[in-house]
Structures are given as structure tokens and as C-alpha cells.
Scaffold this motif. Structure first.
Motif, PDB file in Angstrom:
ATOM      1  N   GLY A   1      23.629  16.377 -13.607  1.00  0.00           N
ATOM      2  CA  GLY A   1      24.907  15.689 -13.589  1.00  0.00           C
ATOM      3  C   GLY A   1      25.411  15.458 -12.179  1.00  0.00           C
ATOM      4  N   LEU A   2      25.121  16.405 -11.287  1.00  0.00           N
ATOM      5  CA  LEU A   2      25.562  16.272  -9.894  1.00  0.00           C
ATOM      6  C   LEU A   2      24.751  15.237  -9.124  1.00  0.00           C
ATOM      7  CD1 LEU A   2      26.122  20.042  -8.986  1.00  0.00           C
ATOM      8  CD2 LEU A   2      27.879  18.285  -9.301  1.00  0.00           C
ATOM      9  N   VAL A   3      23.462  15.131  -9.416  1.00  0.00           N
ATOM     10  CA  VAL A   3      22.615  14.234  -8.618  1.00  0.00           C
ATOM     11  C   VAL A   3      22.449  12.847  -9.233  1.00  0.00           C
ATOM     12  CG1 VAL A   3      21.365  16.159  -7.563  1.00  0.00           C
ATOM     13  CG2 VAL A   3      20.431  15.056  -9.622  1.00  0.00           C
ATOM     14  N   SER A   4      22.896  12.674 -10.455  1.00  0.00           N
ATOM     15  CA  SER A   4      22.765  11.353 -11.073  1.00  0.00           C
ATOM     16  C   SER A   4      23.770  10.397 -10.451  1.00  0.00           C
ATOM     17  CB  SER A   4      22.949  11.430 -12.587  1.00  0.00           C
ATOM     18  OG  SER A   4      24.270  11.814 -12.902  1.00  0.00           O
ATOM     19  N   ALA A   5      23.430   9.119 -10.475  1.00  0.00           N
ATOM     20  CA  ALA A   5      24.298   8.121  -9.840  1.00  0.00           C
ATOM     21  C   ALA A   5      24.366   6.869 -10.709  1.00  0.00           C
ATOM     22  CB  ALA A   5      23.774   7.799  -8.439  1.00  0.00           C
ATOM     23  N   GLY A   6      24.656   5.748 -10.079  1.00  0.00           N
ATOM     24  CA  GLY A   6      24.902   4.500 -10.788  1.00  0.00           C
ATOM     25  C   GLY A   6      23.752   4.024 -11.656  1.00  0.00           C
ATOM     26  N   GLY A   7      22.541   4.179 -11.189  1.00  0.00           N
ATOM     27  CA  GLY A   7      21.398   3.722 -11.980  1.00  0.00           C
ATOM     28  C   GLY A   7      21.294   4.442 -13.306  1.00  0.00           C
ATOM     29  N   PHE A   8      21.449   5.762 -13.273  1.00  0.00           N
ATOM     30  CA  PHE A   8      21.395   6.535 -14.507  1.00  0.00           C
ATOM     31  C   PHE A   8      22.580   6.184 -15.394  1.00  0.00           C
ATOM     32  CE2 PHE A   8      22.108  10.311 -17.136  1.00  0.00           C
ATOM     33  CZ  PHE A   8      20.860  10.429 -17.714  1.00  0.00           C
ATOM     34  N   ARG A   9      23.762   6.071 -14.795  1.00  0.00           N
ATOM     35  CA  ARG A   9      24.963   5.710 -15.559  1.00  0.00           C
ATOM     36  C   ARG A   9      24.760   4.366 -16.258  1.00  0.00           C
ATOM     37  NH1 ARG A   9      28.768   4.152 -11.634  1.00  0.00           N
ATOM     38  NH2 ARG A   9      27.729   2.172 -11.881  1.00  0.00           N
ATOM     39  N   ASP A  10      24.303   3.380 -15.506  1.00  0.00           N
ATOM     40  CA  ASP A  10      24.143   2.043 -16.072  1.00  0.00           C
ATOM     41  C   ASP A  10      23.067   2.011 -17.154  1.00  0.00           C
ATOM     42  OD1 ASP A  10      26.087   1.255 -14.288  1.00  0.00           O
ATOM     43  OD2 ASP A  10      24.683   0.308 -12.890  1.00  0.00           O
TER      44      ASP A  10
ATOM     45  N   GLY B   1      21.682 -11.847 -14.613  1.00  0.00           N
ATOM     46  CA  GLY B   1      22.793 -12.740 -14.352  1.00  0.00           C
ATOM     47  C   GLY B   1      23.821 -12.786 -15.459  1.00  0.00           C
ATOM     48  N   PHE B   2      23.423 -12.475 -16.687  1.00  0.00           N
ATOM     49  CA  PHE B   2      24.346 -12.561 -17.810  1.00  0.00           C
ATOM     50  C   PHE B   2      24.960 -11.223 -18.181  1.00  0.00           C
ATOM     51  CE2 PHE B   2      20.226 -11.600 -19.542  1.00  0.00           C
ATOM     52  CZ  PHE B   2      20.492 -10.659 -20.494  1.00  0.00           C
ATOM     53  N   VAL B   3      24.572 -10.160 -17.521  1.00  0.00           N
ATOM     54  CA  VAL B   3      25.040  -8.829 -17.894  1.00  0.00           C
ATOM     55  C   VAL B   3      26.426  -8.580 -17.307  1.00  0.00           C
ATOM     56  CG1 VAL B   3      24.583  -6.364 -17.713  1.00  0.00           C
ATOM     57  CG2 VAL B   3      22.695  -7.950 -18.031  1.00  0.00           C
ATOM     58  N   LYS B   4      27.332  -8.099 -18.152  1.00  0.00           N
ATOM     59  CA  LYS B   4      28.684  -7.751 -17.710  1.00  0.00           C
ATOM     60  C   LYS B   4      28.832  -6.237 -17.758  1.00  0.00           C
ATOM     61  CE  LYS B   4      30.763 -11.801 -19.881  1.00  0.00           C
ATOM     62  NZ  LYS B   4      31.716 -12.221 -20.909  1.00  0.00           N
ATOM     63  N   GLY B   5      29.412  -5.652 -16.740  1.00  0.00           N
ATOM     64  CA  GLY B   5      29.679  -4.217 -16.735  1.00  0.00           C
ATOM     65  C   GLY B   5      31.060  -3.938 -17.282  1.00  0.00           C
ATOM     66  N   ARG B   6      31.154  -3.099 -18.291  1.00  0.00           N
ATOM     67  CA  ARG B   6      32.447  -2.703 -18.864  1.00  0.00           C
ATOM     68  C   ARG B   6      32.472  -1.200 -19.014  1.00  0.00           C
ATOM     69  NH1 ARG B   6      34.165  -6.539 -23.895  1.00  0.00           N
ATOM     70  NH2 ARG B   6      34.326  -8.472 -22.749  1.00  0.00           N
ATOM     71  N   GLY B   7      33.657  -0.649 -18.985  1.00  0.00           N
ATOM     72  CA  GLY B   7      33.827   0.756 -19.326  1.00  0.00           C
ATOM     73  C   GLY B   7      33.767   1.687 -18.132  1.00  0.00           C
ATOM     74  N   ARG B   8      34.200   2.924 -18.364  1.00  0.00           N
ATOM     75  CA  ARG B   8      34.212   3.920 -17.299  1.00  0.00           C
ATOM     76  C   ARG B   8      32.837   4.549 -17.160  1.00  0.00           C
ATOM     77  NH1 ARG B   8      34.495   9.179 -18.882  1.00  0.00           N
ATOM     78  NH2 ARG B   8      34.800   9.535 -21.081  1.00  0.00           N
ATOM     79  N   SER B   9      32.700   5.399 -16.186  1.00  0.00           N
ATOM     80  CA  SER B   9      31.428   6.038 -15.890  1.00  0.00           C
ATOM     81  C   SER B   9      30.885   6.767 -17.117  1.00  0.00           C
ATOM     82  CB  SER B   9      31.612   7.033 -14.756  1.00  0.00           C
ATOM     83  OG  SER B   9      30.466   7.832 -14.620  1.00  0.00           O
ATOM     84  N   ALA B  10      29.614   6.568 -17.366  1.00  0.00           N
ATOM     85  CA  ALA B  10      28.977   7.231 -18.503  1.00  0.00           C
ATOM     86  C   ALA B  10      28.312   8.534 -18.094  1.00  0.00           C
ATOM     87  CB  ALA B  10      27.926   6.307 -19.127  1.00  0.00           C
ATOM     88  N   ILE B  11      28.280   8.827 -16.803  1.00  0.00           N
ATOM     89  CA  ILE B  11      27.569  10.027 -16.353  1.00  0.00           C
ATOM     90  C   ILE B  11      28.167  11.276 -16.977  1.00  0.00           C
ATOM     91  CG2 ILE B  11      27.026  11.474 -14.356  1.00  0.00           C
ATOM     92  CD1 ILE B  11      26.810   8.902 -12.734  1.00  0.00           C
ATOM     93  N   ARG B  12      29.493  11.406 -16.911  1.00  0.00           N
ATOM     94  CA  ARG B  12      30.114  12.593 -17.496  1.00  0.00           C
ATOM     95  C   ARG B  12      29.827  12.668 -18.986  1.00  0.00           C
ATOM     96  NH1 ARG B  12      35.464  11.202 -14.438  1.00  0.00           N
ATOM     97  NH2 ARG B  12      34.942   9.381 -15.627  1.00  0.00           N
ATOM     98  N   CYS B  13      29.861  11.517 -19.666  1.00  0.00           N
ATOM     99  CA  CYS B  13      29.608  11.504 -21.108  1.00  0.00           C
ATOM    100  C   CYS B  13      28.169  11.887 -21.420  1.00  0.00           C
ATOM    101  CB  CYS B  13      29.889  10.117 -21.683  1.00  0.00           C
ATOM    102  SG  CYS B  13      31.593   9.595 -21.492  1.00  0.00           S
ATOM    103  N   ALA B  14      27.225  11.369 -20.627  1.00  0.00           N
ATOM    104  CA  ALA B  14      25.814  11.624 -20.901  1.00  0.00           C
ATOM    105  C   ALA B  14      25.492  13.101 -20.833  1.00  0.00           C
ATOM    106  CB  ALA B  14      24.940  10.862 -19.903  1.00  0.00           C
ATOM    107  N   PHE B  15      26.159  13.823 -19.945  1.00  0.00           N
ATOM    108  CA  PHE B  15      25.866  15.234 -19.795  1.00  0.00           C
ATOM    109  C   PHE B  15      26.849  16.137 -20.522  1.00  0.00           C
ATOM    110  CE2 PHE B  15      23.620  13.354 -16.227  1.00  0.00           C
ATOM    111  CZ  PHE B  15      22.372  13.907 -16.450  1.00  0.00           C
ATOM    112  N   ALA B  16      27.869  15.543 -21.135  1.00  0.00           N
ATOM    113  CA  ALA B  16      28.902  16.340 -21.798  1.00  0.00           C
ATOM    114  C   ALA B  16      28.387  17.024 -23.052  1.00  0.00           C
ATOM    115  CB  ALA B  16      30.109  15.480 -22.134  1.00  0.00           C
TER     116      ALA B  16
END
Length: 188
Positions: free
Chosen positions: A92-101, A162-177
Motif C-alpha cells: 500500500g505504501l509503495v503503490s502509485a498511480g499505475g496500480f490505482r488506475d 484517448g477515449f478513457v475518462k478518469g473518475r473517482g477518488r484514489s483506489a489505492i486505499r480501497c484496494a488494500f482496505a
């Protein structure tokens, strides 16, 4: 009809008035419903912000398996692969945007996704078989040190996003919760 809109979030507190704005809504008519009824349905979706397209049910099933169902399954697999035998706190500490996305879509309700995958099983299985074949090829390239094939595997930088839209808050905390909430199926 199938509006191609949604979120991994649940509950009324996450309701959004613009959920359907600029979304595509797929209309199928394999059962030959009268055109007036189909137009009424189309007008409804257009009034809430969608643009509608028509296609055969089999084309719908194949398309959503490719752009929704398989990405969800692979996203859930990424979560499981990361967590299995790993130090969850450290990861959880070392994960970043790529893992979140990559893993955001696995945050959806597991029982809903189990039902979605089961309902579209033939198309999903076909795409899973292809994904497994492709993963096997990547594994072979790694095992044999084929750097050129690995470079080509990535394709053109930015292709397809090009068609992908980013929505929502960070998923990192959720993924490891809580691992149980983030699986492909609720009992993963």
C-alpha cells in the motif's frame, strides 16, 4: 438497452446527475420490438444525456466482454496477484498511480460482477481464452529474454487511451482496505 456508464462507487451518496452525460447507450432489437417502442426508449436515453447506437445482441455481448468484463476480471486479478503472499501494508505504501488506475474497476460490487460475468459467459470465456494465450506469449518472451517482442507487445505509447475518462477518488486505499471486497467474485 445498456447505458455504458457507471462507477465502482455504491449508494445514493455517490449518485451523479451527469452519470449519463456523453455516455453511449447500446440498443439491441434482436426480438424485433416495434420501431416506435425502440424510438421511445432511444429518446429516453438521449434526454438523460446518452447518445444511442444500435447493434445485434451478439455484437453487444462481444463488445462489452472486450471493453468492460475482461478489464474488470484482469483488474481484480491484479489486486489478487499483488496481495497474494505480499506485505499488504508495504504494498500500500509503495503503490502509485499505475496500480490505482489498473485496479480501480475491481472495486465494484463483487456479487454484481459475478452476475455480469455469468450472464455473458460465452463472450467472456472467448476473450479470457485469448487473454490467457497472450499472457502465455508474454511469459515465453520473458523466459527467453526476447526484449524486442516485449517492446512490440506494448504497442504505440498512448494507443487506445484517448477515449478513457478518469473518475473517482484514489483506489489505492480501497484496494488494500479489504481483500474480500475487491475480488472478481465475493469468495476470491
Amino acid at each position: 438497452s445498456h447505458p455504458m456508464a457507471g462507477s465502482e462507487k455504491q449508494g445514493m451518496e455517490h449518485a451523479s446527475g451527469d452519470l449519463f452525460r456523453d455516455a453511449t447507450c447500446i440498443l439491441t432489437n434482436d426480438e424485433h420490438v416495434h420501431e416506435d417502442v425502440l424510438l421511445l426508449l432511444q429518446r429516453f436515453w438521449e434526454r438523460v444525456g446518452c447518445h444511442c447506437i444500435r447493434m445485434k445482441a451478439a455484437d453487444h455481448d462481444s463488445s462489452v466482454a472486450r471493453i468492460s468484463h475482461i478489464p474488470h476480471a484482469l483488474s481484480a486479478l491484479c489486486v489478487h496477484s499483488a496481495l497474494d503472499g505480499g506485505d499488504v501494508k508495504l504494498l500500500g505504501l509503495v503503490s502509485a498511480g499505475g496500480f490505482r488506475d489498473t485496479t480501480r474497476v475491481s472495486m465494484g460490487e463483487p456479487s454484481m460482477w459475478a452476475e455480469i460475468l455469468e450472464e455473458n459467459a460465452p463472450a467472456v470465456l472467448e476473450r479470457l481464452d485469448e487473454a490467457l494465450s497472450q499472457l502465455g506469449q508474454v511469459r515465453n518472451w520473458l523466459a527467453t529474454g526476447d526484449k524486442e517482442a516485449l517492446r512490440e507487445c506494448g504497442g504505440e505509447p498512448g494507443a487506445g487511451i484517448g477515449f478513457v475518462k478518469g473518475r473517482g477518488r484514489s483506489a489505492i486505499r480501497c484496494a488494500f482496505a479489504g481483500r474480500k471486497r475487491n475480488g472478481l467474485l465475493s469468495n476470491c
